[in-house]
Structures are given as C-alpha cells and as structure tokens.
Design a protein around this motif. Structure first.
Motif, PDB file in Angstrom:
ATOM      1  N   TYR A  62      46.571  47.143  48.167  1.00 55.30           N
ATOM      2  CA  TYR A  62      46.229  46.893  49.571  1.00 55.30           C
ATOM      3  C   TYR A  62      45.227  47.947  49.998  1.00 55.30           C
ATOM      4  N   ASN A  63      44.469  47.628  51.023  1.00 55.16           N
ATOM      5  CA  ASN A  63      43.530  48.621  51.548  1.00 55.16           C
ATOM      6  C   ASN A  63      44.059  49.295  52.805  1.00 55.16           C
ATOM      7  N   THR A  64      45.336  49.095  53.111  1.00 54.45           N
ATOM      8  CA  THR A  64      45.969  49.688  54.294  1.00 54.45           C
ATOM      9  C   THR A  64      47.254  50.374  53.861  1.00 54.45           C
ATOM     10  N   ASP A  65      47.398  51.655  54.205  1.00 57.21           N
ATOM     11  CA  ASP A  65      48.518  52.433  53.687  1.00 57.21           C
ATOM     12  C   ASP A  65      49.878  51.872  54.068  1.00 57.21           C
ATOM     13  N   TYR A  66      50.020  51.324  55.284  1.00 57.59           N
ATOM     14  CA  TYR A  66      51.356  50.879  55.682  1.00 57.59           C
ATOM     15  C   TYR A  66      51.828  49.700  54.838  1.00 57.59           C
ATOM     16  N   TYR A  67      50.915  48.867  54.344  1.00 58.34           N
ATOM     17  CA  TYR A  67      51.328  47.820  53.409  1.00 58.34           C
ATOM     18  C   TYR A  67      51.540  48.386  52.001  1.00 58.34           C
ATOM     19  N   ILE A 109      40.753  50.123  48.936  1.00 59.55           N
ATOM     20  CA  ILE A 109      41.945  49.902  48.107  1.00 59.55           C
ATOM     21  C   ILE A 109      42.192  51.109  47.211  1.00 59.55           C
ATOM     22  N   ILE A 110      41.147  51.584  46.564  1.00 63.31           N
ATOM     23  CA  ILE A 110      41.276  52.748  45.683  1.00 63.31           C
ATOM     24  C   ILE A 110      41.788  53.958  46.468  1.00 63.31           C
ATOM     25  N   ALA A 111      41.246  54.160  47.660  1.00 64.77           N
ATOM     26  CA  ALA A 111      41.664  55.301  48.474  1.00 64.77           C
ATOM     27  C   ALA A 111      43.124  55.191  48.877  1.00 64.77           C
ATOM     28  N   SER A 112      43.553  53.995  49.267  1.00 63.04           N
ATOM     29  CA  SER A 112      44.956  53.807  49.668  1.00 63.04           C
ATOM     30  C   SER A 112      45.896  54.014  48.499  1.00 63.04           C
ATOM     31  N   MET A 113      45.545  53.489  47.345  1.00 61.26           N
ATOM     32  CA  MET A 113      46.384  53.666  46.163  1.00 61.26           C
ATOM     33  C   MET A 113      46.506  55.146  45.804  1.00 61.26           C
ATOM     34  N   HIS A 114      45.404  55.881  45.886  1.00 57.59           N
ATOM     35  CA  HIS A 114      45.454  57.313  45.585  1.00 57.59           C
ATOM     36  C   HIS A 114      46.329  58.047  46.609  1.00 57.59           C
ATOM     37  N   CYS A 116      48.788  56.968  48.219  1.00 58.52           N
ATOM     38  CA  CYS A 116      50.194  56.607  48.039  1.00 58.52           C
ATOM     39  C   CYS A 116      50.712  56.954  46.640  1.00 58.52           C
ATOM     40  N   GLY A 117      49.876  57.581  45.823  1.00 56.12           N
ATOM     41  CA  GLY A 117      50.314  58.049  44.521  1.00 56.12           C
ATOM     42  C   GLY A 117      50.544  56.963  43.493  1.00 56.12           C
ATOM     43  N   LEU A 118      49.794  55.871  43.585  1.00 57.41           N
ATOM     44  CA  LEU A 118      49.978  54.745  42.673  1.00 57.41           C
ATOM     45  C   LEU A 118      48.845  54.693  41.652  1.00 57.41           C
ATOM     46  N   PRO A 119      49.154  54.345  40.403  1.00 56.34           N
ATOM     47  CA  PRO A 119      48.121  54.315  39.362  1.00 56.34           C
ATOM     48  C   PRO A 119      47.278  53.046  39.415  1.00 56.34           C
ATOM     49  N   ILE A 120      45.996  53.195  39.185  1.00 55.63           N
ATOM     50  CA  ILE A 120      45.090  52.055  39.078  1.00 55.63           C
ATOM     51  C   ILE A 120      44.026  52.386  38.037  1.00 55.63           C
ATOM     52  N   SER A 121      43.313  51.351  37.620  1.00 55.32           N
ATOM     53  CA  SER A 121      42.154  51.524  36.752  1.00 55.32           C
ATOM     54  C   SER A 121      40.981  50.808  37.403  1.00 55.32           C
ATOM     55  N   VAL A 122      39.799  51.313  37.172  1.00 53.52           N
ATOM     56  CA  VAL A 122      38.587  50.629  37.624  1.00 53.52           C
ATOM     57  C   VAL A 122      37.855  50.140  36.378  1.00 53.52           C
ATOM     58  N   LEU A 123      37.693  48.823  36.279  1.00 53.27           N
ATOM     59  CA  LEU A 123      37.077  48.203  35.107  1.00 53.27           C
ATOM     60  C   LEU A 123      35.711  47.642  35.472  1.00 53.27           C
ATOM     61  N   ASP A 124      34.772  47.741  34.553  1.00 54.30           N
ATOM     62  CA  ASP A 124      33.514  47.056  34.784  1.00 54.30           C
ATOM     63  C   ASP A 124      33.688  45.578  34.421  1.00 54.30           C
ATOM     64  N   SER A 125      32.663  44.784  34.661  1.00 51.36           N
ATOM     65  CA  SER A 125      32.803  43.335  34.483  1.00 51.36           C
ATOM     66  C   SER A 125      33.102  42.975  33.032  1.00 51.36           C
ATOM     67  N   LYS A 126      32.512  43.697  32.069  1.00 54.15           N
ATOM     68  CA  LYS A 126      32.761  43.393  30.658  1.00 54.15           C
ATOM     69  C   LYS A 126      34.210  43.689  30.283  1.00 54.15           C
ATOM     70  N   GLN A 127      34.743  44.787  30.771  1.00 50.25           N
ATOM     71  CA  GLN A 127      36.140  45.124  30.482  1.00 50.25           C
ATOM     72  C   GLN A 127      37.091  44.096  31.081  1.00 50.25           C
ATOM     73  N   MET A 128      36.785  43.614  32.283  1.00 52.38           N
ATOM     74  CA  MET A 128      37.651  42.622  32.907  1.00 52.38           C
ATOM     75  C   MET A 128      37.552  41.292  32.176  1.00 52.38           C
ATOM     76  N   LYS A 129      36.361  40.937  31.713  1.00 51.66           N
ATOM     77  CA  LYS A 129      36.201  39.691  30.966  1.00 51.66           C
ATOM     78  C   LYS A 129      36.922  39.743  29.616  1.00 51.66           C
ATOM     79  N   GLN A 130      37.062  40.934  29.062  1.00 49.38           N
ATOM     80  CA  GLN A 130      37.837  41.064  27.830  1.00 49.38           C
ATOM     81  C   GLN A 130      39.318  40.756  28.076  1.00 49.38           C
ATOM     82  N   ARG A 131      39.809  41.089  29.255  1.00 52.17           N
ATOM     83  CA  ARG A 131      41.197  40.779  29.605  1.00 52.17           C
ATOM     84  C   ARG A 131      41.354  39.300  29.945  1.00 52.17           C
ATOM     85  N   CYS A 132      40.341  38.735  30.603  1.00 55.96           N
ATOM     86  CA  CYS A 132      40.389  37.336  31.041  1.00 55.96           C
ATOM     87  C   CYS A 132      39.087  36.639  30.634  1.00 55.96           C
TER      88      CYS A 132
END
Length: 400
Positions: A62-67, A109-114, A116-132
């Motif tokens: 989410y991009n809002t901390d309360y959510y 979204i990245i700022a809110s996750m950070h 709130c102490g939650l892990p995320i990854s930032v993928l470029d388009s090629k990395q995401m296409k490898q997953r999907c």
C-alpha cells in the motif's frame, strides 16, 4: 420461535450484513462471551453483494501507512481463521506492482513498506518477465515485488469466519431482511418476517445497501454502489516457459492509482482473471436491481486494450463474466465509525473494492468499538466527519 419469545430475547450485539466484514466482526465479538446474532437478508453464500466468488488479492503493498500497518496483522489473523475453521483460505503467489520507472505511486509504496519494516524487492521489466513470461512489459517499466502476497478464496473465507462464529455460540439468521432500525438503549430491528430482533448494540455492515439502511437513521453517506464484472480469460501456455503462468500483478498508474490487475489460474482451469480497476470500469447501480443493465462494455473494452498491449498468450474475449458490486467512498478510504447520534450503532461500510484482505482487522476494530475497548488502530482516516456535515447528515430526510 414465537413472537412472544422473540420480543423477550435481547442480544448484546446484532450484526446486520453477513458478508466478509460483518462475519469478521461477529467472529471477534462472539469471543468476548456475549450474546450475538449475525443477520443476513439473503441466504448464506448468495452472490448479490461484494464478498462472493473465488478470489481476492491479499498484499502488504500500500502507499498509505495506515493500510500497510493493518495488513501486517491481517495475514496472521487469516492464518488463525484457517486453523480454527479447518478451511484453507490463503494461497501464496507473490505479487508485482508494475508502473513506469520513477512512478510516484511506486515510490510511495516503497516508502510506506520501508517505514513499516516490511521487505520488498524492486525488479526491472526483464526480471519481472522472467517470473511471469506472459507479461509484455516495456523496458521503461519497473515493479515493486512482494513475496508473501497472494490470493484469498473469497467465499471460503466468509464461510470459515461464519463457521467459527457459530462454533463459539453465535446465531446466524439468514433470509431475514431488516425493514427498519429503531434506535434506543435497546435497538429494535424490524423485519418483513415479523420476527423483530432486539439488541443493546448493533453493527451495520451492509455493503451496497448502506445508503438505504442508514438514511432513515439520519445518515446519507456519500457512497456510490458500482457494479463491476469479474472477467476471466483463456490462457495459452507459451513455448519454453517451463510451465510458469502468472503470479498476481497489479498495474499502477499515477493518474488512477491502479489500472488493470491479473490473478493466476485459480478459480477456473485454463482461465486467468484480468480486470480493469478504475471507476470507468464500472457503472453505478441500485443494489436491488443489479442486473437491470447489461454488462458494462467500456470496462470489457478497456481490459481488451490492456491485454493486447501488456500480455501474451491471453485471449481477447472473456470466457466468463461475473458481476460484483463495490461500495465506494469519494476518497476510496473506508468508513469505520459510530453513528454521530447513536453511540450503540457501529458502522463499517464503503470498503471501495480493497477491504476484503483487511476484513479480520476491520472486524477486530468494530468489535473493540462495540465492546468499548481501547482501539488497536487510529480510525481517524475512516471517520464519518472527514466529509462535510452537509454531505452526510440528514434530519427527517432533509440535508441540514
């Protein structure tokens, strides 16, 4: 039960509306050792509202901390419901939110996750296409990726909450439409079945029927009931993709926040859900006449354009179309509050198409409000008075 006996029964709490929010509230309240009735106007498992169907997305992104903070508790609460009910609700898939690089939406979204102490990854388009491999992302896109996101089996989740509620001594009363709410120290719920319900507190979680139910109580909330279609499209395996299909993917856009989203093959073999997720993808309806209009072709056409531009191996005509109603607020934030005049009437409505995943947390908050317990969350963002009084407060049917 005779009419005489029904007049003598006074419940501690009556929850009106047995969708996912009402069922979650009843689930929490019954554990406080009080007498609770959960009331539904249709039969259990009906498809007239917002809680039915095979899947809803669950995520932390989410991009809002309360959510974001609420999602942290939602995941273990759903796990608790699974253990107590014996019903599997959650399936882990992973989720990518994709947008042009340097998108304000992804940055927030990245700022809110950070925060709130939650892990995320930032993928470029090629990395995401490898997953999907079915994604056709331009190089100018990037994706915020969450490993733990996935799918909630919607109808099963509601059943799980209700089963635990009943197991703990709650009464579920379906096919029992409420025709009038009479406020007082003991609230009287009149029904077309002539079996009145009396309760010291009530929780109103009636989804698309919120305006109709609350207006006679002096509240004409700024809500829109929007019918959207869940669209399912045939997927064709791509060569050399090692059997990989889809994870959950949401396309973010700084103008509309969320464009289209995709959920993997889950409900129907060989079909993926691809939906257009903006206001243009739905039409405002009377919830009692949901099917009076034909399928909103604009939403279907916009989804076709999206598939042609961003997906591979997906048909360009939906195989299954299922209607669903959303209840939207002007700011897309929930309404969780007490009635401004009647402190024993709790309200949880206007979940704007993203409340399902958070239902166990919202149910907990409604329970705390009802039992006059300290609140686990700041509900100021969900307060009725964030709107102008002229937007919601009425007296004898006239706005004042």
């Amino acid at each position: 039960m005779s009419d005489t006996h029904s007049r003598r029964v006074v419940y501690d709490v009556a929850v009106i509306g047995a969708g996912v929010i009402g069922s979650a509230a009843a689930y929490h309240i019954i554990k406080k050792g009080v007498k609770v009735v959960l009331i539904e106007q249709f039969d259990v498992g009906h498809t007239r509202g917002s809680s039915h169907g095979g899947s809803r997305i669950t995520r932390h992104l989410y991009n809002t901390d309360y959510y974001t903070k609420m999602t942290i508790e939602a995941f273990p609460l759903w796990e608790q419901v699974e253990k107590e009910s014996g019903i599997t609700v959650y399936s882990k898939t992973g989720l990518g939110r994709c947008a042009p690089k340097h998108s304000e939406t992804l940055s927030s979204i990245i700022a809110s996750m950070h925060r709130c102490g939650l892990p995320i990854s930032v993928l470029d388009s090629k990395q995401m296409k490898q997953r999907c491999p079915h994604l056709n992302l331009p190089d100018s896109f990037e994706c915020v990726y969450e490993e733990d996101a996935g799918i909630l089996a919607a109808s099963k989740a509601v059943t799980a909450l209700q089963n635990v509620f009943i197991k703990n001594g709650g009464k579920l009363l379906d096919c029992h439409p409420i025709t009038e709410i009479v406020p007082g120290d003991v609230v009287v719920l009149k029904s077309s079945s002539k079996q009145d319900i009396r309760a010291k507190n009530i929780v109103v979680t009636v989804g698309p029927w919120a305006k109709k139910v609350l207006k006679p109580l002096g509240l004409d909330l700024p809500l829109r009931t929007v019918r959207k279609e869940h669209l399912y499209w045939k997927i064709t395996p791509l060569p050399d993709n090692d059997g990989r299909g889809f994870e959950v993917v949401i396309f973010a856009d700084d103008d509309v926040s969320e464009g289209c989203y995709i959920t993997p093959e889950f409900e129907y073999p060989g079909l993926v859900k691809v939906n257009y997720n903006t206001d243009d993808g739905g039409i405002e309806v009377d919830p009692d006449a949901r099917d009076a209009d034909t399928t909103n072709q604009k939403g279907v056409e916009e989804t076709k354009k999206f598939i042609t531009q961003y997906l591979l191996g997906i048909s360009t005509a939906p195989s299954i179309v299922e209607p669903c109603i959303l209840t939207k607020t002007p700011d897309n934030d929930f309404i969780i509050d007490k009635h401004p005049k009647y402190s024993n009437i709790m309200i949880g409505v206007g979940f704007s198409g993203h409340g399902f995943k958070l239902a166990p947390v919202v149910g907990k908050i409604l329970c705390e409000m009802t039992m006059n317990l300290p609140l686990s969350y700041d509900i100021l963002p969900f307060a009725i008075n964030r709107f102008k009084p002229s937007d919601y407060y009425t007296h004898q049917g006239h706005t004042i």
